[in-house]
Design a protein around this motif. Structure first.
Motif, PDB file in Angstrom:
ATOM      1  N   THR A  22       1.030  -1.177  -0.009  1.00  0.00           N
ATOM      2  CA  THR A  22       0.044  -0.031  -0.118  1.00  0.00           C
ATOM      3  C   THR A  22       0.852   1.165  -0.002  1.00  0.00           C
ATOM      4  OG1 THR A  22      -1.834  -1.065   1.138  1.00  0.00           O
ATOM      5  CG2 THR A  22      -2.009   1.165   1.204  1.00  0.00           C
ATOM      6  N   VAL A  23       1.959   1.495   0.975  1.00  0.00           N
ATOM      7  CA  VAL A  23       2.684   2.520   1.038  1.00  0.00           C
ATOM      8  C   VAL A  23       3.533   2.803  -0.298  1.00  0.00           C
ATOM      9  CG1 VAL A  23       4.704   3.557   2.145  1.00  0.00           C
ATOM     10  CG2 VAL A  23       2.808   2.345   3.624  1.00  0.00           C
ATOM     11  N   MET A  24       4.090   1.817  -1.061  1.00  0.00           N
ATOM     12  CA  MET A  24       4.817   1.796  -2.251  1.00  0.00           C
ATOM     13  C   MET A  24       4.042   2.186  -3.441  1.00  0.00           C
ATOM     14  SD  MET A  24       6.877  -0.992  -4.219  1.00  0.00           S
ATOM     15  CE  MET A  24       5.655  -2.112  -4.647  1.00  0.00           C
ATOM     16  N   ALA A  25       2.629   1.888  -3.326  1.00  0.00           N
ATOM     17  CA  ALA A  25       1.812   2.324  -4.462  1.00  0.00           C
ATOM     18  C   ALA A  25       1.466   3.854  -4.323  1.00  0.00           C
ATOM     19  CB  ALA A  25       0.339   1.642  -4.440  1.00  0.00           C
ATOM     20  N   HIS A  26       1.228   4.205  -2.997  1.00  0.00           N
ATOM     21  CA  HIS A  26       0.743   5.725  -2.633  1.00  0.00           C
ATOM     22  C   HIS A  26       2.095   6.477  -3.074  1.00  0.00           C
ATOM     23  CE1 HIS A  26      -3.301   5.669  -1.333  1.00  0.00           C
ATOM     24  NE2 HIS A  26      -2.581   4.277  -0.860  1.00  0.00           N
ATOM     25  N   ILE A  27       3.278   5.903  -2.570  1.00  0.00           N
ATOM     26  CA  ILE A  27       4.489   6.957  -2.710  1.00  0.00           C
ATOM     27  C   ILE A  27       4.666   6.820  -4.296  1.00  0.00           C
ATOM     28  CG2 ILE A  27       7.027   6.720  -3.009  1.00  0.00           C
ATOM     29  CD1 ILE A  27       5.758   7.550  -0.142  1.00  0.00           C
ATOM     30  N   GLY A  28       4.372   5.996  -5.083  1.00  0.00           N
ATOM     31  CA  GLY A  28       4.287   5.919  -6.642  1.00  0.00           C
ATOM     32  C   GLY A  28       3.610   7.174  -7.081  1.00  0.00           C
ATOM     33  N   ARG A  29       2.329   7.275  -6.713  1.00  0.00           N
ATOM     34  CA  ARG A  29       1.284   8.155  -7.093  1.00  0.00           C
ATOM     35  C   ARG A  29       1.645   9.407  -6.696  1.00  0.00           C
ATOM     36  NH1 ARG A  29      -2.649   4.300  -4.807  1.00  0.00           N
ATOM     37  NH2 ARG A  29      -3.221   2.961  -6.510  1.00  0.00           N
ATOM     38  N   LEU A  30       2.439   9.799  -5.720  1.00  0.00           N
ATOM     39  CA  LEU A  30       2.629  11.094  -4.994  1.00  0.00           C
ATOM     40  C   LEU A  30       3.747  11.456  -6.063  1.00  0.00           C
ATOM     41  CD1 LEU A  30       3.057  10.691  -1.193  1.00  0.00           C
ATOM     42  CD2 LEU A  30       1.507  12.476  -2.722  1.00  0.00           C
ATOM     43  N   ARG A  31       4.716  10.512  -6.509  1.00  0.00           N
ATOM     44  CA  ARG A  31       5.861  11.012  -7.302  1.00  0.00           C
ATOM     45  C   ARG A  31       5.397  11.316  -8.732  1.00  0.00           C
ATOM     46  NH1 ARG A  31       9.739   5.959  -5.329  1.00  0.00           N
ATOM     47  NH2 ARG A  31      10.968   7.248  -3.852  1.00  0.00           N
TER      48      ARG A  31
END
Length: 60
Positions: free
Chosen positions: A27-36
């Motif tokens: 979950t965190v990795m996916a959200h970090i990707g979206r933020l980037r």
């Protein structure tokens, strides 16, 4: 507030979602990707959100 400090994926997850982190949770990795994406950061050389492999993330 935490600029320059490495924050673990587990710490991010538990502070944001108020639930216990499970080891295989992306979950965190996916959200970090979206933020980037929203920050127009290149995937291979991000400027603002750095991945510290095996530890977590760091805000530059």
């Amino acid at each position: 507030e935490h600029q320059g400090k490495v924050v673990s994926t587990e710490e991010l997850f538990e502070n944001i979602w108020k639930e216990k982190y499970l080891d295989n949770n992306n979950t965190v990795m996916a959200h970090i990707g979206r933020l980037r994406e929203k920050l127009n950061e290149p995937a291979k050389n991000p400027k603002f959100i750095k991945t510290v492999w095996g530890v977590g993330y760091e805000i530059e």
